[in-house]
Design an enzyme around this catalytic site. Structure first.
Site, PDB file in Angstrom:
ATOM      1  N   ASP A  89       0.820  -1.207   0.000  1.00 24.42           N
ATOM      2  CA  ASP A  89       0.000   0.000   0.000  1.00 24.42           C
ATOM      3  C   ASP A  89       0.856   1.259   0.000  1.00 24.42           C
ATOM      4  OD1 ASP A  89      -2.635   1.574   0.882  1.00 24.42           O
ATOM      5  OD2 ASP A  89      -1.038   2.111   2.287  1.00 24.42           O
ATOM      6  N   ALA A 111      -4.374   3.180  -0.471  1.00 29.05           N
ATOM      7  CA  ALA A 111      -4.328   2.555  -1.795  1.00 29.05           C
ATOM      8  C   ALA A 111      -4.991   1.192  -1.785  1.00 29.05           C
ATOM      9  CB  ALA A 111      -2.877   2.438  -2.267  1.00 29.05           C
ATOM     10  N   ASP A 112      -4.774   0.425  -0.714  1.00 29.44           N
ATOM     11  CA  ASP A 112      -5.433  -0.874  -0.580  1.00 29.44           C
ATOM     12  C   ASP A 112      -6.949  -0.717  -0.546  1.00 29.44           C
ATOM     13  OD1 ASP A 112      -3.147  -2.396  -0.546  1.00 29.44           O
ATOM     14  OD2 ASP A 112      -3.051  -2.586   1.627  1.00 29.44           O
ATOM     15  N   ILE A 113      -7.419   0.214   0.281  1.00 25.57           N
ATOM     16  CA  ILE A 113      -8.859   0.391   0.475  1.00 25.57           C
ATOM     17  C   ILE A 113      -9.528   0.868  -0.809  1.00 25.57           C
ATOM     18  CG2 ILE A 113     -10.585   1.792   1.680  1.00 25.57           C
ATOM     19  CD1 ILE A 113      -8.564   1.720   4.098  1.00 25.57           C
TER      20      ILE A 113
END
Length: 645
Positions: A451, A478-480
């Site tokens: 991320d 970024a992951d979410i």
């Protein structure tokens, strides 16, 4: 995907603008601010900003209302900005350097998140309308979206602890930080002992062999000294050279890319050549982000599809849908969690030892709070996909599945025999979604991605500044956002799908860098909002106007509550642990679920509410079910012909 769906977007929030863009990208026809709401399938509004623009009783249309807080919240009706919600929710307090002030996330994170969740909820409601004839309203709140992003920080609060800001570090891994190079910055993230050993050997800094850094715990405790030594090495190298070294040894790393340099970033330029050319020719404007797609779709394979028998449906919008999830940590688990909340049957495939995140502290009963928050309402199965018998079991699961979602490294599933063609042969109707850092077609086919690296290489860190230096979003931004993009693409594909037709399977590709760049370009194309965090006796307040030196000095002697009252328009910056004493958070966001043993777990409600087919969070999975391997039966001895059998 959403072809034939007519949408009216009529609201002043960025979330409404972004939601309209997403729905149009998925095939819907979108009008903006028409006076007559007749003949639309979907109407998107923001009633707290534009009070006269809501048609909640339209009758024939799905109405999605995106507001700052929910109707039952004590602060309902106030048109709070994204930054105010960041402050109220704890998001702001998790972003910034440990010894500095809280930092506003440089993109309107809660507006973007609300747009993505709203789009997925709208697609789910379209599916319900087409299949069951039910028309309903949808409420999406920025505050709920902010809370949903706190899954890495809430576990400490559940355990009675305070999780502070860590800047660009990781609270449990080291070295993990932004380091200066001779021509810029580089993010370096190590997550295993093997990666640390390779990095130490490559750096050739004698002091790194010191006993202070012998174990992971030692390195985290001595992170200041460790980071100084790592930077003494990176400062001798150009950013590109340092990045190539890390890629060669399998350590996640990448440069902090300035938003103005994004068009020259190799992977962005490869995947979005037209956007890169437009940026270099005309700069970044309010529409530049529209040239970047956050998902790509194509045919799964050439195998002919067969219609799936239709069954009666009741319950959630995705009742009757079967999902296989192969992934860990945040992105794919986030997708599976929401598909399950929407009524799908989600089967999560874990390695034989279980997902690594299960063991993270804190937790209860041997399972982490982090894992519980990200994996509600799933069936879990442990498979060793290196074993043919377990791969055969996966093929059986996939044969009648509707969706496969995974966040393995690109090519990892194919190496196990599950190429796109193979998946199409197993199930020609399958919707297969692959989530990765840089995409399948990438300038970095062998580069690992975390991320933090994606935030750096997607422009998010350049826009988010703490004490003037680039800093990551405290939450796994970024992951979410990558998981949310995948959720929308999957539900949009399911929305108009006919079970009676021989519809071919679909491959959906999500590159987290694409999503990060989309968000960063949207923010860069708009005027940067004013605001600053001011220090008080017990924390900070957020103010969205220019502040005098006298006001700044006054705040230092006041509590957050006193400063907010004195300054007018100021908002106290909440800590995450304080949310558990906040009545609105407890009533509107937090919920409780049970596991198979009857134990209660704190979980989060979804931030979107469908009025007639609500999504719900109910249960926390126990240990993964282990498939019993059956040994081949020994062939019976032949019976002589002259004896009776």
């Amino acid at each position: 995907m959403l072809e034939g769906v007519r949408v009216l977007a009529c609201g002043g929030r960025d979330a409404v603008t972004l939601c309209a863009t997403l729905l149009e990208r998925a095939g819907a026809t979108v009008d903006v601010c028409a006076k007559d709401p007749v003949d639309y399938d979907v109407i998107v509004v923001s009633s707290d900003v534009d009070r006269a623009a809501g048609w909640r009783s339209s009758g024939e249309a799905i109405v999605c209302d995106i507001t700052a807080t929910g109707p039952q919240d004590s602060r309902a009706g106030t048109p709070w900005s994204d930054a105010h919600i960041q402050a109220m929710s704890g998001l702001m307090d998790t972003t910034g350097f440990a010894q500095g002030a809280p930092a506003r996330i440089g993109v309107a994170f809660t507006e973007v998140s609300a747009a993505l969740y709203a789009s997925a909820a709208i697609a789910a409601a379209v599916r319900v309308k087409r299949r069951r004839g039910i028309v309903q309203n949808i409420d999406v709140t920025l505050s709920g979206c902010a809370a949903s992003a706190l899954t890495t920080f809430l576990p400490a609060a559940f355990a009675g602890r305070t999780a502070g800001r860590v800047g660009n570090r990781h609270p449990a891994c080291a070295p993990w930080n932004a380091y200066r190079t001779c021509d810029g910055w580089i993010l370096i993230c190590t997550s295993t002992e093997a990666q640390w050993c390779k990095l130490r050997q490559e750096a050739r800094v004698p002091q790194l062999d010191d006993a202070r850094f012998a174990t992971l715990g030692d390195r985290v405790r001595h992170a200041d000294e460790l980071d100084a030594l790592i930077e003494s090495w990176t400062a001798t190298l150009a950013t590109d050279a340092c990045t190539r070294i890390c890629e060669r040894i399998g350590v996640a790393a990448g440069p902090i890319v300035g938003i103005g340099e994004l068009s020259r970033e190799p992977n962005f330029r490869m995947r979005h050549a037209e956007a890169a050319q437009a940026i270099e020719t005309g700069g970044i404007d309010a529409d530049t982000y529209k040239q970047v797609s956050i998902f790509q779709t194509s045919a799964l394979s050439r195998t002919p599809a067969i219609a799936k028998p239709q069954t009666g449906e009741c319950g959630g919008p995705l009742a009757g849908v079967k999902v296989i999830e192969i992934g860990q940590y945040t992105t794919a688990p986030l997708v599976g969690k929401h598909l399950a909340a929407l009524g799908a049957k989600v089967v999560k495939i874990e390695p034989p030892e279980g997902e690594v995140a299960r063991s993270w502290l804190p937790g209860q009963g041997g399972t982490s709070y982090f894992f519980a928050l990200n994996n509600t309402d799933k069936e879990t199965i442990a498979l060793d996909l290196k074993q043919e018998s377990d791969r055969a079991h996966l093929r059986t699961l996939l044969a009648d599945a509707d969706v496969l979602v995974e966040n393995l490294r690109p090519g990892a599933l194919a190496k196990l025999g599950f190429t796109r063609e193979a998946l199409g042969a197993i199930n020609p109707r399958l919707v297969y979604c692959s989530i990765s850092g840089f995409g399948i077609a990438s300038a970095y086919p062998s580069r690992p991605a975390f991320d933090t690296v994606i935030q750096a290489m997607g422009g998010l860190m350049d826009l988010t500044r703490g004490e003037g230096a680039p800093v990551k979003i405290g939450a796994s931004g970024a992951d979410i956002l990558g998981g949310q993009a995948a959720l929308f693409a999957i539900v949009a594909r399911l929305a108009t799908r006919s079970e009676e037709a021989d519809e071919a399977g679909t491959f959906i590709e999500i590159a987290m860098q694409d999503v990060a760049a989309w968000c960063a370009l949207f923010a860069a194309g708009r005027e940067r909002p004013r605001g600053q965090a001011l220090a008080c006796l017990d924390g900070h307040v957020w103010v969205e106007r220019d502040i005098t030196d006298a006001e700044r000095a006054c705040c230092i002697a006041l509590t957050r509550k006193e400063a907010a009252a004195r300054l007018g328009g100021a908002t106290p910056v909440a800590r995450v642990d304080e949310l558990l004493q906040d009545g609105d958070f407890l009533a509107d966001v937090l919920s409780a679920a049970r596991d198979a043993n009857g134990a209660f777990w704190p979980v989060l409600k979804v931030p979107y509410r469908l009025s007639k087919t609500p999504a719900s969070v109910r249960a926390v999975p126990g240990a993964p079910h282990r498939i019993r391997r059956v040994r081949p039966a020994t062939a019976p001895a032949p019976v002589p012909e002259d004896r009776p059998a």
